[in-house]
Design a protein around this motif. Structure first.
Motif, PDB file in Angstrom:
ATOM      1  N   LEU A 149       6.248  -2.239  -9.618  1.00 32.41           N
ATOM      2  CA  LEU A 149       6.360  -2.871  -8.311  1.00 32.41           C
ATOM      3  C   LEU A 149       6.618  -4.369  -8.364  1.00 32.41           C
ATOM      4  O   LEU A 149       7.061  -4.949  -7.382  1.00 32.41           O
ATOM      5  N   GLY A 150       6.295  -5.002  -9.486  1.00 31.61           N
ATOM      6  CA  GLY A 150       6.405  -6.451  -9.550  1.00 31.61           C
ATOM      7  C   GLY A 150       5.360  -7.141  -8.676  1.00 31.61           C
ATOM      8  O   GLY A 150       5.552  -8.265  -8.233  1.00 31.61           O
ATOM      9  N   ILE A 151       4.260  -6.471  -8.442  1.00 33.12           N
ATOM     10  CA  ILE A 151       3.185  -6.963  -7.591  1.00 33.12           C
ATOM     11  C   ILE A 151       2.239  -7.816  -8.427  1.00 33.12           C
ATOM     12  O   ILE A 151       2.012  -7.534  -9.608  1.00 33.12           O
ATOM     13  N   SER A 152       1.694  -8.862  -7.823  1.00 30.63           N
ATOM     14  CA  SER A 152       0.733  -9.679  -8.561  1.00 30.63           C
ATOM     15  C   SER A 152      -0.560  -8.890  -8.759  1.00 30.63           C
ATOM     16  O   SER A 152      -0.921  -8.035  -7.947  1.00 30.63           O
ATOM     17  N   ARG A 153      -1.250  -9.202  -9.824  1.00 24.77           N
ATOM     18  CA  ARG A 153      -2.446  -8.456 -10.190  1.00 24.77           C
ATOM     19  C   ARG A 153      -3.545  -8.582  -9.122  1.00 24.77           C
ATOM     20  O   ARG A 153      -4.234  -7.617  -8.828  1.00 24.77           O
ATOM     21  N   ASN A 154      -3.698  -9.760  -8.529  1.00 23.64           N
ATOM     22  CA  ASN A 154      -4.758  -9.927  -7.533  1.00 23.64           C
ATOM     23  C   ASN A 154      -4.449  -9.150  -6.251  1.00 23.64           C
ATOM     24  O   ASN A 154      -5.342  -8.556  -5.651  1.00 23.64           O
ATOM     25  N   ILE A 155      -3.185  -9.111  -5.836  1.00 21.29           N
ATOM     26  CA  ILE A 155      -2.824  -8.328  -4.652  1.00 21.29           C
ATOM     27  C   ILE A 155      -3.008  -6.840  -4.945  1.00 21.29           C
ATOM     28  O   ILE A 155      -3.546  -6.095  -4.122  1.00 21.29           O
ATOM     29  N   LEU A 156      -2.578  -6.401  -6.130  1.00 21.50           N
ATOM     30  CA  LEU A 156      -2.747  -5.001  -6.503  1.00 21.50           C
ATOM     31  C   LEU A 156      -4.226  -4.620  -6.513  1.00 21.50           C
ATOM     32  O   LEU A 156      -4.603  -3.564  -5.995  1.00 21.50           O
ATOM     33  N   THR A 157      -5.059  -5.470  -7.079  1.00 19.43           N
ATOM     34  CA  THR A 157      -6.500  -5.205  -7.096  1.00 19.43           C
ATOM     35  C   THR A 157      -7.030  -5.021  -5.676  1.00 19.43           C
ATOM     36  O   THR A 157      -7.767  -4.065  -5.400  1.00 19.43           O
ATOM     37  N   ASN A 158      -6.631  -5.906  -4.770  1.00 13.37           N
ATOM     38  CA  ASN A 158      -7.083  -5.795  -3.375  1.00 13.37           C
ATOM     39  C   ASN A 158      -6.595  -4.506  -2.728  1.00 13.37           C
ATOM     40  O   ASN A 158      -7.353  -3.830  -2.021  1.00 13.37           O
ATOM     41  N   ARG A 159      -5.344  -4.150  -2.948  1.00  9.00           N
ATOM     42  CA  ARG A 159      -4.793  -2.933  -2.337  1.00  9.00           C
ATOM     43  C   ARG A 159      -5.461  -1.683  -2.909  1.00  9.00           C
ATOM     44  O   ARG A 159      -5.773  -0.750  -2.179  1.00  9.00           O
ATOM     45  N   LEU A 160      -5.668  -1.648  -4.222  1.00  6.95           N
ATOM     46  CA  LEU A 160      -6.340  -0.498  -4.824  1.00  6.95           C
ATOM     47  C   LEU A 160      -7.777  -0.381  -4.323  1.00  6.95           C
ATOM     48  O   LEU A 160      -8.251   0.726  -4.043  1.00  6.95           O
ATOM     49  N   ASP A 161      -8.459  -1.515  -4.183  1.00  9.84           N
ATOM     50  CA  ASP A 161      -9.825  -1.494  -3.642  1.00  9.84           C
ATOM     51  C   ASP A 161      -9.839  -0.920  -2.230  1.00  9.84           C
ATOM     52  O   ASP A 161     -10.725  -0.140  -1.871  1.00  9.84           O
ATOM     53  N   THR A 171       0.828  -1.199   0.000  1.00  5.01           N
ATOM     54  CA  THR A 171       0.000   0.000   0.000  1.00  5.01           C
ATOM     55  C   THR A 171       0.865   1.254   0.000  1.00  5.01           C
ATOM     56  O   THR A 171       0.614   2.187  -0.768  1.00  5.01           O
ATOM     57  N   LEU A 172       1.885   1.281   0.835  1.00  3.44           N
ATOM     58  CA  LEU A 172       2.769   2.454   0.876  1.00  3.44           C
ATOM     59  C   LEU A 172       3.531   2.619  -0.436  1.00  3.44           C
ATOM     60  O   LEU A 172       3.763   3.743  -0.887  1.00  3.44           O
ATOM     61  N   LEU A 173       3.910   1.522  -1.066  1.00  2.00           N
ATOM     62  CA  LEU A 173       4.614   1.623  -2.350  1.00  2.00           C
ATOM     63  C   LEU A 173       3.679   2.092  -3.462  1.00  2.00           C
ATOM     64  O   LEU A 173       4.088   2.858  -4.346  1.00  2.00           O
ATOM     65  N   ILE A 174       2.436   1.667  -3.420  1.00  2.00           N
ATOM     66  CA  ILE A 174       1.447   2.155  -4.394  1.00  2.00           C
ATOM     67  C   ILE A 174       1.259   3.657  -4.205  1.00  2.00           C
ATOM     68  O   ILE A 174       1.270   4.428  -5.176  1.00  2.00           O
ATOM     69  N   LEU A 175       1.098   4.087  -2.964  1.00  2.65           N
ATOM     70  CA  LEU A 175       0.944   5.519  -2.692  1.00  2.65           C
ATOM     71  C   LEU A 175       2.186   6.290  -3.121  1.00  2.65           C
ATOM     72  O   LEU A 175       2.071   7.371  -3.702  1.00  2.65           O
ATOM     73  N   ARG A 176       3.368   5.757  -2.857  1.00  2.00           N
ATOM     74  CA  ARG A 176       4.609   6.402  -3.311  1.00  2.00           C
ATOM     75  C   ARG A 176       4.559   6.639  -4.819  1.00  2.00           C
ATOM     76  O   ARG A 176       4.840   7.733  -5.301  1.00  2.00           O
ATOM     77  N   ASP A 177       4.172   5.601  -5.560  1.00  2.00           N
ATOM     78  CA  ASP A 177       4.118   5.730  -7.011  1.00  2.00           C
ATOM     79  C   ASP A 177       3.047   6.723  -7.450  1.00  2.00           C
ATOM     80  O   ASP A 177       3.233   7.447  -8.434  1.00  2.00           O
ATOM     81  N   CYS A 178       1.939   6.792  -6.731  1.00  2.00           N
ATOM     82  CA  CYS A 178       0.918   7.800  -7.043  1.00  2.00           C
ATOM     83  C   CYS A 178       1.508   9.197  -6.880  1.00  2.00           C
ATOM     84  O   CYS A 178       1.283  10.075  -7.733  1.00  2.00           O
ATOM     85  N   PHE A 179       2.259   9.429  -5.805  1.00  2.00           N
ATOM     86  CA  PHE A 179       2.897  10.734  -5.609  1.00  2.00           C
ATOM     87  C   PHE A 179       3.929  11.019  -6.694  1.00  2.00           C
ATOM     88  O   PHE A 179       4.185  12.182  -7.014  1.00  2.00           O
ATOM     89  N   LEU A 180       4.509   9.982  -7.274  1.00  2.00           N
ATOM     90  CA  LEU A 180       5.469  10.164  -8.363  1.00  2.00           C
ATOM     91  C   LEU A 180       4.782  10.334  -9.718  1.00  2.00           C
ATOM     92  O   LEU A 180       5.454  10.494 -10.734  1.00  2.00           O
ATOM     93  N   GLY A 181       3.447  10.280  -9.730  1.00  2.00           N
ATOM     94  CA  GLY A 181       2.697  10.557 -10.956  1.00  2.00           C
ATOM     95  C   GLY A 181       2.165   9.342 -11.690  1.00  2.00           C
ATOM     96  O   GLY A 181       1.582   9.478 -12.765  1.00  2.00           O
ATOM     97  N   PHE A 182       2.328   8.161 -11.141  1.00  2.00           N
ATOM     98  CA  PHE A 182       1.800   6.966 -11.791  1.00  2.00           C
ATOM     99  C   PHE A 182       0.356   6.781 -11.374  1.00  2.00           C
ATOM    100  O   PHE A 182      -0.009   7.020 -10.226  1.00  2.00           O
ATOM    101  N   ARG A 183      -0.486   6.327 -12.341  1.00  2.00           N
ATOM    102  CA  ARG A 183      -1.928   6.244 -12.090  1.00  2.00           C
ATOM    103  C   ARG A 183      -2.558   4.960 -12.594  1.00  2.00           C
ATOM    104  O   ARG A 183      -3.683   4.662 -12.231  1.00  2.00           O
ATOM    105  N   ARG A 184      -1.873   4.235 -13.432  1.00  2.00           N
ATOM    106  CA  ARG A 184      -2.509   3.109 -14.119  1.00  2.00           C
ATOM    107  C   ARG A 184      -2.100   1.766 -13.538  1.00  2.00           C
ATOM    108  O   ARG A 184      -0.961   1.553 -13.135  1.00  2.00           O
ATOM    109  N   PHE A 185      -3.070   0.851 -13.530  1.00  2.00           N
ATOM    110  CA  PHE A 185      -2.900  -0.487 -12.989  1.00  2.00           C
ATOM    111  C   PHE A 185      -1.645  -1.156 -13.548  1.00  2.00           C
ATOM    112  O   PHE A 185      -0.813  -1.670 -12.791  1.00  2.00           O
TER     113      PHE A 185
END
Length: 151
Positions: free
Chosen positions: A46-58, A25-39
């Protein structure tokens, strides 16, 4: 393995951890602050699995930190944009990054620096008293009961 829940704990830190207390979650937020927005950008960076990313974004959308904005409705694709509540975490992530720069990576090894847009110089963020402007650290403040304190 299920994580512990702090939902019943009367503590702002514990309640915050219910939303942001997982490392992805903190790494996703870091990337949002760096201007990234897309799945797909999050997956690639991040090398994060799609299902974990989906859960964190939700969780971040449900907690009001990110907003989903469609950019390709036909393919059900969204941008994930920081809300005011999400942007309010900037000092938290900045303090964590600066701590890592100083205590983990060491001076001269900082992967990211802050540049003051108005003046063009690099800078660091500091906590200051909102009344007198003096710098704050753990020794200059003390915790006292607030209006929501319980015995």
């Amino acid at each position: 393995m299920r994580k512990a829940s702090f939902a019943d704990m009367n503590c702002s830190v514990a309640q915050s951890l219910e939303i942001i207390g997982e490392w992805w979650t903190l790494l996703i937020l870091r990337d949002c602050f760096l201007g990234f927005r897309r799945f797909d950008d999050f997956v690639e960076r991040l090398g994060i699995s799609r299902n974990i990313l989906t859960n964190r974004l939700d969780t971040l959308v449900g907690g009001g930190l990110l907003e989903r904005r469609p950019y390709d409705e036909a393919r059900n694709r969204y941008d994930y944009v920081l809300t005011d509540k999400g942007r309010a975490l900037w000092p938290v992530l900045t303090a964590l990054r600066q701590w890592g720069d100083e205590w983990i990576l060491g001076a001269g090894n900082e992967p990211i620096l802050l540049e003051h847009r108005d003046h063009g110089h690099t800078t660091t963020a500091h906590m200051a008293c909102d009344v007198c402007g003096e710098a704050l650290d753990a020794r200059s403040v003390r915790a006292v009961p607030g209006p929501g304190a319980t015995p």
